[in-house]
Design an enzyme around this catalytic site. Structure first.
Site, PDB file in Angstrom:
ATOM      1  N   ARG A 189      16.341  19.457 -38.263  1.00 30.27           N
ATOM      2  CA  ARG A 189      17.741  19.137 -38.592  1.00 30.27           C
ATOM      3  C   ARG A 189      18.699  19.382 -37.425  1.00 30.27           C
ATOM      4  NH1 ARG A 189      18.383  17.438 -43.546  1.00 30.27           N
ATOM      5  NH2 ARG A 189      16.885  17.989 -45.181  1.00 30.27           N
ATOM      6  N   LEU A 190      18.171  19.413 -36.219  1.00 27.20           N
ATOM      7  CA  LEU A 190      19.025  19.514 -35.034  1.00 27.20           C
ATOM      8  C   LEU A 190      19.305  18.098 -34.546  1.00 27.20           C
ATOM      9  CD1 LEU A 190      17.372  22.572 -33.260  1.00 27.20           C
ATOM     10  CD2 LEU A 190      19.398  22.512 -34.719  1.00 27.20           C
TER      11      LEU A 190
END
Length: 211
Positions: A189-190
């Site tokens: 989720r970066l």
């Protein structure tokens, strides 16, 4: 390359500042063509968010029907809820979400009506059934049942047996962007997020945002 492999390649490669076009419309066109090339179900579908004069928001999905230097073009009934809200508050937001590619694009700007000549050219390109549908539907109004639509369709089929004219209450809008954000999904989720903001000189400032 399969769709799953294409998505994996995009998420692994990510989005880098050096890869971005200086003009966000060029960048959007590139992403849109990739979405079309991937044969997604509705690559031109976009969520259109509007708000009335009190700031109460409303959102719905419409289809992108034009893209040029002015911005993003869509068509609708000028008596619909979205049109009434745009008459009160011209600020609008668009979101394109291509889940299969783990990408989205958010657009903020102002909406204005396009010329009647341009609306008429597009209207003539539509299938006859869609043209008649524009006359039939009193969009966003309460109706007693589907029979109302079926009867009105028969009425307009009789009224216009040949060419169907453009209704005076139907046409296009263009959303002129002041801000466009590109979002590329990444592991953990970066995600990669880049925002273009139009400056007073007409150029675009590009900034990376935290995911």
């Amino acid at each position: 390359m399969s769709l799953a492999d294409l998505r994996k390649s995009y998420t692994l490669a990510g989005l880098r500042r050096a890869d971005l076009a200086a003009d966000p419309m060029q960048q959007f066109h590139s992403w849109l063509q990739q979405a079309i090339g991937a044969q997604l179900l509705e690559p031109t579908a976009m969520t259109l968010a509007t708000a009335d004069r009190t700031g109460r928001p409303a959102a719905r999905v419409v289809l992108l029907k034009g893209l040029d230097d002015r911005g993003f073009v869509f068509y609708t009934n000028y008596e619909s809820r979205k049109a009434r809200e745009l008459a009160e508050n011209s600020n609008a937001s668009l979101v394109f979400y291509w889940a299969e590619l783990e990408r989205q694009v958010r657009v903020g700007g102002t909406a204005s009506r396009i010329s009647r000549d341009e609306s008429e050219r597009y209207f003539k390109s539509r299938p006859r059934g869609h043209q008649l549908g524009a006359w039939v539907s009193t969009q966003s109004e309460v109706i007693a049942g589907r029979a109302v639509l079926e009867e009105r369709l028969k009425e307009y089929e009789r009224r216009y047996p040949d060419a169907v004219p453009l209704p005076p209450f139907w046409g296009g809008y263009v959303v002129a962007p002041s801000e466009i954000e590109f979002w590329q999904g990444r592991p953990n989720r970066l995600h990669d997020r880049f925002r273009y903001t139009r400056q007073k000189d007409g150029l675009w400032l590009i900034e990376r945002l935290a995911p």
